[in-house]
Design an enzyme around this catalytic site. Structure first.
Site, PDB file in Angstrom:
ATOM      1  N   ASP A   1     -76.146 -48.301  27.703  1.00  0.00           N
ATOM      2  CA  ASP A   1     -77.235 -48.182  27.406  1.00  0.00           C
ATOM      3  C   ASP A   1     -77.576 -48.661  25.887  1.00  0.00           C
ATOM      4  OD1 ASP A   1     -76.212 -45.965  26.561  1.00  0.00           O
ATOM      5  OD2 ASP A   1     -77.325 -44.749  27.999  1.00  0.00           O
TER       6      ASP A   1
ATOM      7  N   ASN B   1     -80.503 -32.877  31.144  1.00  0.00           N
ATOM      8  CA  ASN B   1     -81.322 -32.974  32.330  1.00  0.00           C
ATOM      9  C   ASN B   1     -80.759 -33.661  33.672  1.00  0.00           C
ATOM     10  OD1 ASN B   1     -81.217 -35.482  31.649  1.00  0.00           O
ATOM     11  ND2 ASN B   1     -83.673 -35.664  31.230  1.00  0.00           N
TER      12      ASN B   1
ATOM     13  N   HIS C   1     -79.257 -36.544  33.327  1.00  0.00           N
ATOM     14  CA  HIS C   1     -79.070 -37.960  33.055  1.00  0.00           C
ATOM     15  C   HIS C   1     -77.601 -38.469  33.023  1.00  0.00           C
ATOM     16  CE1 HIS C   1     -80.078 -38.046  28.748  1.00  0.00           C
ATOM     17  NE2 HIS C   1     -78.574 -38.234  28.855  1.00  0.00           N
TER      18      HIS C   1
ATOM     19  N   GLU D   1     -83.112 -41.078  33.954  1.00  0.00           N
ATOM     20  CA  GLU D   1     -83.515 -39.926  33.959  1.00  0.00           C
ATOM     21  C   GLU D   1     -84.146 -39.279  35.272  1.00  0.00           C
ATOM     22  OE1 GLU D   1     -83.367 -38.588  31.097  1.00  0.00           O
ATOM     23  OE2 GLU D   1     -84.539 -39.486  29.607  1.00  0.00           O
TER      24      GLU D   1
HETATM   25  C1  F6R Z   1     -74.903 -42.309  26.032  1.00  0.00           C
HETATM   26  C2  F6R Z   1     -75.339 -41.908  27.347  1.00  0.00           C
HETATM   27  C3  F6R Z   1     -75.916 -40.816  27.612  1.00  0.00           C
HETATM   28  C4  F6R Z   1     -75.194 -39.469  27.059  1.00  0.00           C
HETATM   29  C5  F6R Z   1     -75.669 -37.875  27.462  1.00  0.00           C
HETATM   30  C6  F6R Z   1     -74.993 -37.009  26.707  1.00  0.00           C
HETATM   31  O1  F6R Z   1     -74.358 -43.663  26.065  1.00  0.00           O
HETATM   32  O2  F6R Z   1     -75.447 -42.761  28.230  1.00  0.00           O
HETATM   33  O3  F6R Z   1     -76.029 -40.373  29.005  1.00  0.00           O
HETATM   34  O4  F6R Z   1     -73.852 -39.682  27.644  1.00  0.00           O
HETATM   35  O5  F6R Z   1     -77.033 -37.779  26.896  1.00  0.00           O
HETATM   36  O6  F6R Z   1     -74.946 -37.171  25.239  1.00  0.00           O
HETATM   37  P1  F6R Z   1     -74.024 -36.337  24.273  1.00  0.00           P
HETATM   38  O7  F6R Z   1     -72.507 -36.843  24.569  1.00  0.00           O
HETATM   39  O8  F6R Z   1     -74.587 -36.551  22.941  1.00  0.00           O
HETATM   40  O9  F6R Z   1     -74.255 -34.945  24.654  1.00  0.00           O
END
Ligand code: F6R
Length: 250
Positions: free
Chosen positions: A67, A136, A138, A143
């Site tokens: 992303d 959440n 994701h 989302e």
């Molecule tokens: C990042 C991504 C997100 C993160 C998720 C966890 O490229 O796609 O899905 O993997 O938000 O984030 P952290 O590792 O910062 O807890």
């Protein structure tokens, strides 16, 4: 889903590093799906370390990031392109032209999404996709409520996601409201998936992933429909199936 229980973030990163190294060493032209955020930071350091010891080369590897924020260009210190360049790509021997991150600054974002899908297909699909877990549920920036059949698309970020990611920005107001993300179907088409889960703030999401049904209300639950998923979770995340996991839920 295959669960590997580890002690802490360091051990999680070491195990993940071994899996990535095996993949990169065993294929002539490996294609990796990569994540940003806090979870894989140490993994990237360990991979760089292995590269410096000449234990691995990424010269024939192609990467696709999950992303990118809409509106942040590659020179913005919070863009995911910037993160990847600084935390990984510029420290290894990967060819820059083989590293793909969605472009969140183009005039036609819909076209960018289609183009990104085509690039993945043309590369032969993703051999190993690394994922972190959102609070959440994701994965990527898909989302809750996202259809399981989505391909790469533009998404409105939830308030909770923007709040969680505000720690990387000077102020919460600066966190973009939109992102481009690989879709759930895009992720599921990866041949192998590695989900990394660390820290007690992830305990509730991990429990839900393990014990809940596959539902679009909790995107990570789609991983139950994939035949080659490994979850590496540390004690703080409350490894499911242990007394500790339940006590850590608070
Ligand atoms: C990042 C991504 C997100 C993160 C998720 C966890 O490229 O796609 O899905 O993997 O938000 O984030 P952290 O590792 O910062 O807890």
């Amino acid at each position: 889903m295959n669960l590997v229980k580890v002690k802490n973030h360091e051990e999680m990163s070491e195990q993940a590093c071994r899996i990535v190294l095996d993949k990169v060493s065993s294929l002539p032209s490996p294609v990796l799906g990569l994540a940003t955020g806090s979870t894989p930071e140490r993994l990237y350091e360990l991979l760089i370390d292995q590269y410096n010891r000449k234990a691995v080369s990424f010269a024939h590897t192609t990467t696709f990031n999950l992303d990118e924020y809409v509106g942040l260009d590659k020179t913005h210190s919070n863009s995911y392109r910037y993160y990847m360049e600084n935390q990984f790509f510029k420290k290894i021997d990967i060819q820059k032209s083989h590293t793909y991150v969605p472009n969140g600054t183009g005039d036609d974002l819909e076209q960018e999404c289609l183009h990104y899908e085509k690039l993945i297909t043309d590369a032969g699909g993703i051999d190993l996709q690394i994922l972190g877990l959102g609070l959440n549920g994701h994965i990527g920036f898909n989302e809750p409520g996202t259809s399981f059949s989505t391909k790469t698309h533009v998404v409105d970020l939830e308030f909770t996601t923007r709040k969680a990611n505000a720690r990387f920005f000077r102020s919460a107001k600066e966190v973009p409201h939109q992102a481009i993300t690989m879709g759930i179907e895009t992720i599921l088409q990866s041949k192998q998936i590695l989900l990394l889960v660390s820290g007690k703030q992830k305990a509730e999401a991990l429990q839900r992933l393990f014990y809940g049904d596959a539902t679009e209300e909790f995107p990570a639950s789609v991983l139950k429909n994939h035949s080659n998923v490994t979850i590496i979770a540390d004690e703080a995340a409350g490894v499911p199936g242990t007394a500790r996991s339940l006590s850590n839920r608070k």
